[in-house]
Design a protein around this motif. Structure first.
Motif, PDB file in Angstrom:
ATOM      1  N   UNK A  67      92.940  48.087  -0.949  1.00 20.80           N
ATOM      2  CA  UNK A  67      93.455  49.379  -0.497  1.00 20.80           C
ATOM      3  C   UNK A  67      93.072  49.602   0.961  1.00 20.80           C
ATOM      4  N   UNK A  68      94.097  49.887   1.771  1.00 24.22           N
ATOM      5  CA  UNK A  68      93.806  50.058   3.198  1.00 24.22           C
ATOM      6  C   UNK A  68      93.260  51.442   3.484  1.00 24.22           C
ATOM      7  N   UNK A  70      91.083  53.701   6.923  1.00 25.40           N
ATOM      8  CA  UNK A  70      90.938  53.657   8.376  1.00 25.40           C
ATOM      9  C   UNK A  70      89.662  54.398   8.774  1.00 25.40           C
ATOM     10  N   UNK A  71      88.549  53.692   8.763  1.00 21.79           N
ATOM     11  CA  UNK A  71      87.296  54.314   9.203  1.00 21.79           C
ATOM     12  C   UNK A  71      87.263  54.363  10.727  1.00 21.79           C
TER      13      UNK A  71
ATOM     14  N   UNK B   1     103.105  53.155  -7.121  1.00 21.12           N
ATOM     15  CA  UNK B   1     101.659  52.949  -7.152  1.00 21.12           C
ATOM     16  C   UNK B   1     101.042  53.791  -8.272  1.00 21.12           C
ATOM     17  N   UNK B   5      95.215  52.522  -9.787  1.00 26.10           N
ATOM     18  CA  UNK B   5      95.094  51.322  -8.943  1.00 26.10           C
ATOM     19  C   UNK B   5      94.893  51.647  -7.466  1.00 26.10           C
ATOM     20  N   UNK B   6      94.865  52.923  -7.133  1.00 26.06           N
ATOM     21  CA  UNK B   6      94.541  53.273  -5.758  1.00 26.06           C
ATOM     22  C   UNK B   6      93.233  54.061  -5.782  1.00 26.06           C
ATOM     23  N   UNK B   7      92.968  54.849  -4.748  1.00 25.89           N
ATOM     24  CA  UNK B   7      91.650  55.475  -4.646  1.00 25.89           C
ATOM     25  C   UNK B   7      91.857  56.883  -4.090  1.00 25.89           C
ATOM     26  N   UNK B  33      87.422  61.291   4.552  1.00 27.96           N
ATOM     27  CA  UNK B  33      86.020  61.515   4.262  1.00 27.96           C
ATOM     28  C   UNK B  33      85.270  61.466   5.578  1.00 27.96           C
ATOM     29  N   UNK B  41      86.930  58.918   8.132  1.00 30.49           N
ATOM     30  CA  UNK B  41      87.675  57.764   7.632  1.00 30.49           C
ATOM     31  C   UNK B  41      88.881  58.293   6.871  1.00 30.49           C
ATOM     32  N   UNK B  42      90.056  57.725   7.141  1.00 32.10           N
ATOM     33  CA  UNK B  42      91.225  58.042   6.334  1.00 32.10           C
ATOM     34  C   UNK B  42      91.186  57.182   5.084  1.00 32.10           C
ATOM     35  N   UNK B  43      91.292  57.818   3.921  1.00 36.69           N
ATOM     36  CA  UNK B  43      91.381  57.086   2.665  1.00 36.69           C
ATOM     37  C   UNK B  43      92.863  56.734   2.429  1.00 36.69           C
ATOM     38  N   UNK B  44      93.174  55.941   1.384  1.00 42.09           N
ATOM     39  CA  UNK B  44      94.550  55.431   1.240  1.00 42.09           C
ATOM     40  C   UNK B  44      95.640  56.504   1.309  1.00 42.09           C
ATOM     41  N   UNK B  47      95.928  57.870   4.860  1.00 43.71           N
ATOM     42  CA  UNK B  47      96.448  56.862   5.783  1.00 43.71           C
ATOM     43  C   UNK B  47      97.963  56.744   5.690  1.00 43.71           C
ATOM     44  N   UNK B  50      99.324  59.552   7.688  1.00 43.77           N
ATOM     45  CA  UNK B  50      98.970  59.268   9.078  1.00 43.77           C
ATOM     46  C   UNK B  50      99.943  58.258   9.687  1.00 43.77           C
ATOM     47  N   UNK B  51     100.209  57.174   8.945  1.00 43.86           N
ATOM     48  CA  UNK B  51     101.130  56.130   9.436  1.00 43.86           C
ATOM     49  C   UNK B  51     102.550  56.665   9.587  1.00 43.86           C
TER      50      UNK B  51
END
Lengths: 609, 609
Positions: A67-68, A70-71, B1, B5-7, B33, B41-44, B47, B50-51
């Motif tokens: 899982x990607x 971005x810290x 998804x 299986x992700x976070x 977080x 940090x961006x978590x999944x 992100x 963000x993308x």
């Protein structure tokens, strides 16, 4: 994309500081420019290929469920102090104090940052396994950055970290990563040599490096001519060229016919070579004994000779306790060399180095050159496995100008530890198949590694297991250098005229070269561009008002896989050529388009297969 | 998804340090977080959004011909010294010395890096205009980072820089950027207030800020109730609430009926309020005079009163020469306030601040409270335009407890300079239409700016024009904060239950919530997921073994625009609901799929239109 509308300032000349092909071609093809020593900017063309490498990595990571995230790039020094690496990372880590005087680090790697994030979120075994990754900026303050982006100061790394309840789970992710890495490099058109560190004698936690052959590689690889054995010389093992006894008992029995040990005078003789000449024998008969100083030794030394006064200390609060400094005598067959990396691993030391002359004399009672395992009581003796087969050897007698002859392992001395610490060389025999080993220089593109509890323990990561008991997770880490991978593709795929991109990472699939971008030629060029774009093909159009020779040279230099020349004299046919082929074909426009789309798709399919 | 299986570790509680809605929801929805103060940090899930913001920006930049490059984040201090900003950037810039003792900067912005790159490549006017951009990590060492990613230390910025042969070319790119920025924010679902700095009195080089209304905004905006006038209070102008004389001559004529100037005793009276009470008049009759110290003044002061001994110096080699320090008296109508930003711009100073009591006494010969423009010779007087209409005013008489009455501009004093330096307030009148102005707090998301020759001159960038003559290019810069844009979308799009994503930036388009992910429900869920994915819809499936209430709460919190609930009792129908609506509809599966695909496509089309 029209060349006139992008920014591809190609260079005729090779920049003076570019000594390797990839650096030269990345500069000449206007993929990169240097902002300062070891700091490069990717220009539009370079960035396209860079992003393709990134995306291949991302797709393969996502495919195995990583899982990607971005810290931040700049992280608090605090977490590096927790792991103990604030002290051990050395000057390569860029440290910075902010205006409030707090310590920060421009990340060289991110075990600490990921583990700190996971620590805050992890409660239950149900959250594990968990594999997180980033593709992000890293910084290492190289003293001598060189070879372009192959060894820059700032670079982009894909780094993944996985957390597990047990070794089997870690191993499943580790294996999946190994397969993903193979696919990544294959898709990039790269021939990598996967180098396993746990094949052979080293055992223990798993680690695999993905190397590419390179004259300027900073690793020496040991490869087998007959099988796929490949190891970093730092960890390589080989088949024993001796028959080791099954036990000390067996060693003593083997020495039954050996005359009793005898002290001999060896005036003015100090090197093995001099001793060989003096005793008219060869190096294989000598037990070479070297005194090493080891730092931060984790191995338990209680009960080891000369170590009763040593005490373990933690270099930082919460860091594992180690002996700050300890000395060892290492005995090895006279024709072999001690491998310091293997020795450090054996001793679980952060570093080993030859002891100073003063220390040697203090510990052995003799000047350098007369150390030997017989009667040596001031420090632990580590014997390389080669020594265990020696039934009639020569070694230093712990006094100036004196050696022992007829020395037998097990009879005349018993080392504190036996281990494989020899440096494997070309000509040694493969530990797997007995084939001849040879050497290559290599550059590391990727590395997968079972870390175990190193970070989770020092940083106090816990979860509750199925029984509600507090447990520490085990951990793996997995890195790939994006810039280095890109440069390595060029090292493998170029000719004297420039880059020859694999389709998967080419900045564009097709380049259209109108001889003169005008009239019917322009019209045909635009038509082909539009039709290819419609079919998902990435097209660059050289619409510049330059001589055809200049355009052809640039097309070859930047290495677009497929070239179409559109000239008035051939219309309505156009010239289609693959960058890697010599010959071109004259095709009708519609035929050319079908052909081009087919070639792009089949080459991509081939690489992705 | 699948959620399993992700976070996405959502939080029930609001973290104590999160005071604004976007920070609270980004934490609670597990988008981000905190690693340390101001470092996130961006978590999944975060992100993904963000993308999407990044990609919207990228597409719009590419569409106007801007070219993406990727310079390093860590750049040499040398180029900051060349531009002169090494000295002027202050402590917000993170500086670091590497192991060799060389200065580096963790980029807070990149005028220097881009200009250094362009300088090396630029030869001919034919290469211009050139617009380059990056979307990359930036760092500002905020003393008090807060509000989550809205004001973090590390953040991602899209920054573009353009280079031109002339002002018209710069203006074309500047206008295109302005249009692109409007499209970007519209596509993100954001209501922005474009704030032009060159509307009204300030003139000069162009600049436009893109603001969003925000209670915690660090900008005050002045807006018109009747037209689209919008300005940062730092630069806002208003319609004059006085009739200014056409000339000094006209001012004197206007003062014909005013009694002669008269010195009056005003014992123990120092504030304007006290003076009003004492003289039984209102603040509009006073000429308030404040003494300012200005730093790094570029304006030519030769011939200005009291400035004969001042000399210009360059703060750094190659930096433009300025007066390091100069004092000014600023006269303004008593009911108005001096705007220090406008004053600094007027004086071309890097900073202005009220002079110390000691300096006031030294320069005016009187304690604080008795300064006035009449007879003031020790420093230049800058009169706000409001003063020019005053024919019968009161002002300090440069001596303790003394004021002048019947003071007339042009008759009793002539300032060194007249300028608009007043602070515009709610209730003032619009400079464009005369409508009533009001105030709002705003946060800046983007800024486009005509830089002119500031960097190209100090960093010696040149090209050859069509006649082969060496010329310096003019330059523009254009920034957007990616993190701040993302947080602002949440500020605008949320309700009491969580985020309500616009389709274009939602982490997923659709969330499937099976009541129990098992049997026929599981089968239906999987079928819908597969069919939506096939049609390019991004689907999240809540396959967790949680109570429906928990799943509904999380779906609302993370704000996926479309929700489908699959429960046994409704099969073969499913419940479709838009996040922003209250009601749901029971639809047949195929109907639901058609409906969902349609809603995703129409909402995207609407945002992108």
């Amino acid at each position: 994309m029209k060349i006139s509308e992008t920014f591809i300032p190609t260079l005729r000349e090779v920049p003076a500081d570019a000594v390797i092909v990839s650096h030269q071609l990345m500069m000449r093809a206007a993929m990169i420019r240097k902002l300062a020593n070891g700091l490069f900017a990717y220009l539009p063309l370079g960035l396209r290929s860079f992003r393709k490498v990134e995306n291949i990595i991302r797709e393969e990571m996502d495919a195995i469920g990583a899982l990607e995230i971005k810290p931040p790039v700049v992280v608090p020094g605090e977490i590096w102090k927790e792991s103990g690496r604030w002290e051990t990372m050395g000057e390569g880590m860029l440290r910075v104090k902010n205006r409030l005087g707090n310590d920060f680090v421009v990340s060289p790697t991110a075990e600490e940052a990921f583990t700190a994030l996971v620590r805050d979120e992890l409660n239950s075994y149900r959250q594990l396994p968990l594999t997180l990754y980033q593709i992000n900026t890293k910084y290492r303050d190289e003293i001598r950055p060189r070879y372009g982006v192959m060894r820059g100061r700032e670079f982009t790394m894909k780094d993944a970290y996985s957390y597990h309840t047990d070794d089997e789970s870690l191993d499943r992710t580790y294996q999946a990563m190994g397969r993903a890495y193979r696919r990544i490099f294959k898709r990039c058109g790269l021939t990598v040599i996967p180098v396993r560190a746990d094949t052979g004698a080293m055992g223990g936690t798993g680690s695999e490096e993905f190397m590419v052959e390179s004259e300027i590689g900073d690793n020496t690889l040991i490869l087998c001519k007959d099988c796929d054995y490949a190891a970093n010389v730092e960890k390589a093992a080989c088949k024993a060229d001796f028959v080791a006894p099954a036990s000390l008992e067996a060693a003593r029995t083997a020495a039954a016919a050996t005359p009793p040990i005898e002290k001999i005078e060896t005036p003015s003789v100090r090197t093995i070579e001099e001793l060989c000449a003096f005793l008219k024998t060869d190096a294989k008969s000598f037990i070479k004994t070297l005194i090493y100083k080891a730092l931060n030794v984790e191995l338990d030394l209680s009960g080891a000779p000369g170590c009763s006064k040593l005490e373990k200390h933690a270099p930082a609060p919460d860091a594992p306790k180690t002996y700050p400094e300890a000395f060892f005598a290492v005995a090895i067959r006279g024709d072999l060399d001690v491998n310091e990396t293997k020795l450090a691993a054996t001793l679980k030391a952060s570093e080993v180095m030859l002891a100073s002359d003063v220390d040697v004399e203090r510990l052995t009672g003799a000047p350098v050159g007369f150390a030997g395992p017989v009667g040596l009581t001031g420090l632990p003796v580590v014997a390389d496995e080669s020594v265990t087969a020696m039934t009639d050897g020569v070694t230093g007698a712990l006094a100036k100008d004196l050696h022992y002859a007829h020395v037998a392992y097990g009879r005349d001395f018993t080392p504190w530890m036996v281990a494989d610490v020899r440096t494997v060389k070309a000509g040694d025999r493969c530990v797997l198949c007995g084939g001849e080993l040879y050497e290559k220089k290599g550059n590391e593109l990727g590395h997968i590694f079972k870390l175990g509890y190193k970070y989770t323990k020092s940083m106090n990561v816990t979860y509750l297991d199925v029984d509600g008991k507090t447990q520490i997770p085990t951990m793996g880490c997995y890195g790939i250098g994006v810039d280095r991978t890109l440069a390595s593709i060029i090292e493998e795929h170029h000719d004297q005229d420039g880059i020859v991109w694999p389709m998967s990472v080419a900045p564009y699939h097709v380049i259209l070269v109108p001889i003169k971008y005008d009239g019917a030629v322009k019209e045909t060029t635009d038509r082909i561009e539009a039709e290819l774009a419609r079919q998902g093909i990435e097209v660059l159009v050289d619409d510049r008002d330059e001589r055809p020779g200049v355009k052809f040279k640039d097309a070859d230099l930047i290495g677009i896989p497929l070239r179409v020349v559109i000239g008035e004299k051939n219309l309505p046919k156009v010239e289609v050529k693959r960058r890697k082929d010599k010959d071109n074909r004259l095709l009708e426009i519609s035929e050319a388009i079908t052909e081009l789309v087919g070639m792009v798709k089949s080459e991509l399919a081939e690489l992705n297969s």
